[in-house]
Design a protein around this motif. Structure first.
Motif, PDB file in Angstrom:
ATOM      1  N   UNK A 134       1.035  -1.079   0.052  1.00 42.29           N
ATOM      2  CA  UNK A 134       0.005   0.367  -0.197  1.00 42.29           C
ATOM      3  C   UNK A 134       1.203   1.278   0.064  1.00 42.29           C
ATOM      4  N   UNK A 135       0.529   2.045  -0.405  1.00 41.58           N
ATOM      5  CA  UNK A 135       1.178   3.900   0.061  1.00 41.58           C
ATOM      6  C   UNK A 135       0.686   4.163   0.760  1.00 41.58           C
ATOM      7  N   UNK A 136       1.062   5.378   1.645  1.00 40.49           N
ATOM      8  CA  UNK A 136       0.876   5.844   3.004  1.00 40.49           C
ATOM      9  C   UNK A 136       0.040   7.459   2.823  1.00 40.49           C
ATOM     10  N   UNK A 137      -0.731   7.382   3.218  1.00 40.31           N
ATOM     11  CA  UNK A 137      -1.494   8.975   2.917  1.00 40.31           C
ATOM     12  C   UNK A 137      -0.320   9.873   3.845  1.00 40.31           C
ATOM     13  N   UNK A 138      -0.231  10.848   2.671  1.00 39.51           N
ATOM     14  CA  UNK A 138       0.306  11.980   2.800  1.00 39.51           C
ATOM     15  C   UNK A 138       1.677  12.010   2.683  1.00 39.51           C
ATOM     16  N   UNK A 139       2.101  10.962   2.501  1.00 37.79           N
ATOM     17  CA  UNK A 139       4.279  10.618   2.030  1.00 37.79           C
ATOM     18  C   UNK A 139       3.935   9.672   0.885  1.00 37.79           C
ATOM     19  N   UNK A 140       4.073   9.993   0.129  1.00 35.12           N
ATOM     20  CA  UNK A 140       4.028   9.067  -0.968  1.00 35.12           C
ATOM     21  C   UNK A 140       5.261   9.421  -2.087  1.00 35.12           C
ATOM     22  N   UNK A 141       6.682   9.959  -1.691  1.00 36.88           N
ATOM     23  CA  UNK A 141       7.797  10.206  -2.158  1.00 36.88           C
ATOM     24  C   UNK A 141       8.181   9.859  -0.696  1.00 36.88           C
ATOM     25  N   UNK A 142       8.535  10.335   0.622  1.00 37.66           N
ATOM     26  CA  UNK A 142       9.456   9.827   1.395  1.00 37.66           C
ATOM     27  C   UNK A 142       9.482   8.351   2.352  1.00 37.66           C
ATOM     28  N   UNK A 143       8.415   8.094   2.181  1.00 36.77           N
ATOM     29  CA  UNK A 143       7.435   7.238   3.135  1.00 36.77           C
ATOM     30  C   UNK A 143       7.824   5.778   2.664  1.00 36.77           C
ATOM     31  N   UNK A 144       8.023   4.540   3.189  1.00 36.50           N
ATOM     32  CA  UNK A 144       7.402   3.179   2.185  1.00 36.50           C
ATOM     33  C   UNK A 144       6.767   2.080   3.141  1.00 36.50           C
ATOM     34  N   UNK A 145       5.926   1.819   2.518  1.00 34.01           N
ATOM     35  CA  UNK A 145       5.840   0.858   3.436  1.00 34.01           C
ATOM     36  C   UNK A 145       5.895  -0.800   3.133  1.00 34.01           C
ATOM     37  N   UNK A 146       6.670  -1.809   3.395  1.00 38.85           N
ATOM     38  CA  UNK A 146       6.808  -2.711   2.974  1.00 38.85           C
ATOM     39  C   UNK A 146       6.190  -3.831   4.368  1.00 38.85           C
ATOM     40  N   UNK A 147       5.742  -4.567   3.766  1.00 37.15           N
ATOM     41  CA  UNK A 147       4.782  -6.537   4.471  1.00 37.15           C
ATOM     42  C   UNK A 147       6.081  -6.942   5.315  1.00 37.15           C
ATOM     43  N   UNK A 148       5.556  -7.335   6.975  1.00 35.41           N
ATOM     44  CA  UNK A 148       6.866  -7.619   7.877  1.00 35.41           C
ATOM     45  C   UNK A 148       5.782  -8.535   8.584  1.00 35.41           C
ATOM     46  N   UNK A 149       5.279  -9.307   7.477  1.00 36.93           N
ATOM     47  CA  UNK A 149       4.714 -10.694   8.121  1.00 36.93           C
ATOM     48  C   UNK A 149       3.411 -10.478   8.678  1.00 36.93           C
ATOM     49  N   UNK A 150       2.857 -11.960   9.071  1.00 36.72           N
ATOM     50  CA  UNK A 150       1.039 -11.676   8.878  1.00 36.72           C
ATOM     51  C   UNK A 150       0.654 -10.960   9.802  1.00 36.72           C
ATOM     52  N   UNK A 151       0.731 -10.215  10.514  1.00 44.76           N
ATOM     53  CA  UNK A 151       0.174  -9.213  11.869  1.00 44.76           C
ATOM     54  C   UNK A 151       0.663  -7.658  11.939  1.00 44.76           C
ATOM     55  N   UNK A 152       1.991  -7.302  10.771  1.00 43.59           N
ATOM     56  CA  UNK A 152       2.772  -6.216  11.348  1.00 43.59           C
ATOM     57  C   UNK A 152       3.579  -5.479   9.737  1.00 43.59           C
ATOM     58  N   UNK A 153       3.363  -4.302   9.911  1.00 40.00           N
ATOM     59  CA  UNK A 153       4.306  -3.886   8.599  1.00 40.00           C
ATOM     60  C   UNK A 153       5.382  -2.940   8.901  1.00 40.00           C
ATOM     61  N   UNK A 154       6.329  -2.838   8.121  1.00 42.33           N
ATOM     62  CA  UNK A 154       7.570  -1.896   8.036  1.00 42.33           C
ATOM     63  C   UNK A 154       7.073  -0.283   7.444  1.00 42.33           C
ATOM     64  N   UNK A 155       7.278   0.077   8.101  1.00 42.46           N
ATOM     65  CA  UNK A 155       7.520   1.634   7.607  1.00 42.46           C
ATOM     66  C   UNK A 155       8.448   2.653   7.310  1.00 42.46           C
ATOM     67  N   UNK A 156       9.466   2.694   6.424  1.00 48.18           N
ATOM     68  CA  UNK A 156      10.585   3.323   6.343  1.00 48.18           C
ATOM     69  C   UNK A 156      10.045   4.725   6.624  1.00 48.18           C
ATOM     70  N   UNK A 157      11.253   5.188   6.476  1.00 46.98           N
ATOM     71  CA  UNK A 157      10.849   6.703   7.062  1.00 46.98           C
ATOM     72  C   UNK A 157      12.603   8.065   6.405  1.00 46.98           C
ATOM     73  N   UNK A 158      11.965   8.967   6.145  1.00 45.73           N
ATOM     74  CA  UNK A 158      12.883   9.402   5.511  1.00 45.73           C
ATOM     75  C   UNK A 158      12.843  10.971   6.312  1.00 45.73           C
ATOM     76  N   UNK A 159      14.069  11.580   6.842  1.00 48.41           N
ATOM     77  CA  UNK A 159      14.231  13.392   7.256  1.00 48.41           C
ATOM     78  C   UNK A 159      13.057  14.376   6.435  1.00 48.41           C
ATOM     79  N   UNK A 160      12.256  15.143   6.897  1.00 44.70           N
ATOM     80  CA  UNK A 160      12.473  15.134   7.985  1.00 44.70           C
ATOM     81  C   UNK A 160      11.282  14.241   8.924  1.00 44.70           C
TER      82      UNK A 160
END
Ligand SMILES: Cc1ncc(COP(=O)(O)O)c(C=O)c1O
Length: 405
Positions: free
Chosen positions: A332-358
């Motif tokens: 999925x994409x993260x609302x309000x963060x089309x460029x700086x934030x990325x979601x990755x599947x992180x197992x059944x119950x979790x997602x990993x969301x990368x972030x870049x400053x700020x």
């Protein structure tokens, strides 16, 4: 992304909610109407922005009315009597359902909501006496049409109608394969065999043809999509011509989806359209259609999620994973963060969301995800929370959740 782009950690303060008594659900419901209440919904949760939903429904209805084609929105997307009622109120001729079970539940829920005798088309052929019996029973509860793609299917429906207590005829639509290859007769001759069989069955009435080009809907590039849609329409046209030459009235030509709706409206081979996804406009469709006329619908559906751990550098962990959404169409994409934030599947119950400053998410922050593929995501939830911006306005059941039979 069309929802408000306010980062979750900047949400306005929410008045204290009555969390001591009752469940989190009660607390959220108790806060309905209060600004900021959207963040009280326990996550992961399915949330729909009703302002955007209503705008999508009105836009498709206006386009169809202007083009002079009927609209029969596909309920497989939302499985919700609440959304179907909005579509009917906006002028839809009826609803389409993928399965008999979906239709059974939605007909009952719509009846309870004041939409009795709704027109329903079941768009998948059924096989076997048991489900044919359910079709015959459902025909007594609504204005039903069902597709068929083989003479044996016609016979099963005819037998079920003859065994039932109903007095009217069941309307039957011949499903035509326009290139998808999933269901449907493969050309004029098998279509003639089906329709002649319908015409010879006293309890059945031939209502028209369906030509659904599922293979066309996500083709990127409007010109390419239009060319492929016209090829598919030609296949339907050749079947219609053969049926008419054989003396059958083809009163209905139904089909199409969100991705080809504008092209179908221009070409007018179909006189009734069945788009479904436009109500929510998932990420897969957004990526495929971009700014094409068919793509100009707002993303109104979100999986709300919470940051449950923020102990690592560069990423946080959220509470929505493989179980929270369909995974066939990427992340999925993260609302309000089309460029700086990325979601990755992180197992059944979790997602990993990368972030870049700020951007720096903290434990407890809430994020809205735009589902990659809306239909199977919706089917994972019992309820759809309704919001207008950051304010909750209610909750509604996904009535036909899991009704896949
Ligand atoms: C027969 C049929 N009609 C219409 C639709 C709606 O298509 P969309 O959700 O792409 O608008 C579908 C979706 O799979 C379908 O199977």
């Amino acid at each position: 992304v069309t929802d408000d782009a306010t980062p979750p950690h900047d949400d306005p303060p929410v008045p204290p909610a009555p969390v001591a008594a009752g469940t989190a659900r009660d607390a959220a419901l108790g806060a309905v109407g209060r600004p900021g209440s959207r963040r009280l919904v326990a996550t992961p949760a399915l949330v729909c922005d009703v302002d955007l939903l209503e705008a999508n429904i009105a836009r498709m209805a206006a386009r169809a009315a202007e083009a002079g084609v009927a609209l029969r929105p596909h309920a497989k997307t939302h499985k919700s009597a609440f959304v179907a009622a909005l579509q009917l109120d906006a002028g839809a001729a009826g609803i389409a359902c993928a399965k008999v079970g979906e239709a059974e539940v939605l007909v009952a829920a719509l009846e309870a909501a004041g939409h009795g005798d709704v027109s329903v088309l079941v768009t998948s052929p059924v096989a076997g006496a048991a489900v044919a019996g359910r079709v015959a029973a459902l025909a007594a509860a609504c204005d039903l049409m069902v597709v068929v793609d083989h003479p044996d299917g016609v016979d099963e429906l005819a037998a079920a109608v003859a065994a039932g207590t109903g007095t009217g005829q069941l309307a039957v639509v011949c499903d035509v394969d326009v290139g998808l290859g999933r269901t449907g007769v493969t050309g004029p001759d098998p279509a003639l065999a089906v329709v002649r069989r319908i015409a010879g069955s006293p309890g059945l009435r031939f209502a028209g043809v369906q030509g659904y080009g599922g293979h066309l809907q996500h083709l990127p590039g409007r010109a390419e999509r239009a060319t492929a849609t016209r090829t598919a329409a030609g296949r339907l046209r050749s079947v219609v011509d053969a049926l008419e030459a054989d003396g059958h009235e083809v009163a209905l030509r139904t089909g199409g989806g969100t991705g080809t709706a504008g092209i179908d409206m221009e070409d007018r081979v179909l006189d009734e359209l069945q788009p479904g996804s436009y109500v929510f406009m998932d990420q897969e469709y957004r990526d495929a259609l971009g700014d094409d006329p068919e793509g100009r619908f707002a993303q109104s559906l979100f999986v709300a999620t919470t940051v449950v751990s923020a102990n690592q550098d560069g990423f946080v962990t959220v509470d929505a994973g493989l179980k929270a959404m369909a995974t066939d169409a990427g992340p999925p994409t993260v609302v309000g963060h089309a460029i700086d934030v990325h979601y990755h599947f992180f197992g059944d119950e979790h997602g990993l969301v990368t972030q870049a400053p700020p951007t720096r998410f903290a434990r407890g922050d809430r994020l809205d995800l735009v589902p990659p593929h809306c239909d199977p995501t919706v089917d994972r939830y019992d309820e759809l929370w309704l919001a207008r911006g950051d304010t909750l306005v209610g909750v509604t059941p996904i009535d036909a959740r899991g009704c896949s039979r």
